[in-house]
Design a protein around this motif. Structure first.
Motif: not given
Lengths: 227, 227
Positions: A61-63, A66, A70, A73, A86, A93, B65, B69-70, B73, B86-87, B89-90, B93-94
């Motif tokens: 997982i990078c960033g 992220a 991750f 989550e 939220s 954030r 960000e 995300e808000f 959600e 989750s992977f 989603r990562a 986000r990356r």
């Protein structure tokens, strides 16, 4: 065991190390020098940025956003680091973005580049002595940021509001990287100082304060809990 | 009705406009010039960055960000823009981090500063003609990014994987801001071009292509769906 490819004084790596410790997730740490990313790192993360979280041997997982999301989550069963409604999560954030964007550009990046990274670069790639004027400008911007942190810490239990969050870790990670070199005018910003003292006393902080970078000694008070 | 304080050619504002349209959430748009943030904007967002999402008259969400995300959600009942495991989603986000960090620093920021913002700044604050060498360097970095987008688009239905996501919107928002000025060598990057054609054909894109900035005409093919 998961692993984290990191650099000791990289503020982004520091935040994720702190988060992993708060989530109580043991990781193997793998050192990397960000000014000279290895082929392995570039293969895992073409952007070349640190840290990289390896959930297992095949999944990286990078960033910074992220990795933070991750972990929240998938690892927050015991502790949430983006807690609340939220709106409260948005404030956490927003502040992470503040420190990773504005604070990094104005303070961490110039201080780390001038005081640390230039020592390790060849002369043709920007190596050499620090640009003192650039450091001075960054340290003057730091005052404005300390005042903003104090403003928040004066009005709220934690930077983003009622909960301890990744926003506190983001801010403390950036500040701790600068603090390695000393010169933060803590005494002029008592609310920021008292918030940072609380951060520094957390067990998650201990390993960071023991770390050093080869050839660069930390400032005398760097690891003191009373500073 | 919620509102969005934005600037037409700001890539971050564009991404949130696209996301709001994909979520089918009507908003009132409020124009702001980012090189000269008003006191109102600085009051809502001390970082001074755009966009700012106003859920209602008293609640502002700031930071790219945080807003993304808000909305995911709270507004994703019909459509998710950070879908999957989750992977997955990562990975979304990356790539958002890639475009907002690397692409912005290397391409969008220099092109927008030189070709647009300098026109509106007073001479003492960086106003004047564009630094042509800086634009040329950015446009050469753009080639590398187009090749990376093509590499992803060749192997996956959408940039982050099997799902359409905020990563596609982030990339398209940055590219569309550059494309306003023309000069993107689309023909040399057919996989990136065909992905961008798909993006540009979405109903969410239509309003962006109709927008113009005072005194700056878009390149002739900017709004064409076949380009």
């Amino acid at each position: 065991m998961p692993s984290l490819i990191h650099f000791t004084l990289d503020p982004f790596s520091r935040r994720i190390r702190l988060a992993l410790a708060e989530y109580r997730l043991p990781v193997e740490l793998i050192n990397e020098e960000p000014w000279n990313p290895s082929a392995d790192v570039l293969e895992l993360n073409p952007a070349g940025t640190l840290p990289i979280f390896l959930e297992n041997a095949t999944t990286a997982i990078c960033g910074i956003e992220a990795i933070g999301e991750f972990l929240e989550e998938t690892k927050s069963a015991l502790t949430s680091l983006i807690p609340g409604t939220s709106f409260e999560r948005a404030e956490t954030r927003r502040l992470m973005g503040w420190f990773d964007g504005k604070f990094y550009a104005e303070v961490s990046e110039p201080v780390l580049t001038e005081k640390l990274i230039r020592r390790f670069l060849p002369a043709g790639q920007g190596g050499g002595g620090p640009d003192v004027a650039r450091v001075r400008h960054a340290m003057s911007r730091l005052r404005w940021h300390l005042s903003y942190i104090g403003h928040l810490a004066d009005r709220r239990p934690w930077l983003a509001g009622q909960y301890f969050s990744l926003a506190d870790l983001a801010a403390a990670a950036h500040l701790s990287a600068i603090d390695y070199f000393g010169g933060i005018p803590w005494a002029d910003y008592p609310a920021a100082e008292s918030w940072y003292q609380r951060m520094k006393s957390r067990p998650s902080f201990r390993p960071l304060l023991a770390d050093t970078v080869r050839g660069v000694r930390p400032a005398p008070h760097y690891a003191d809990l009373d500073f």
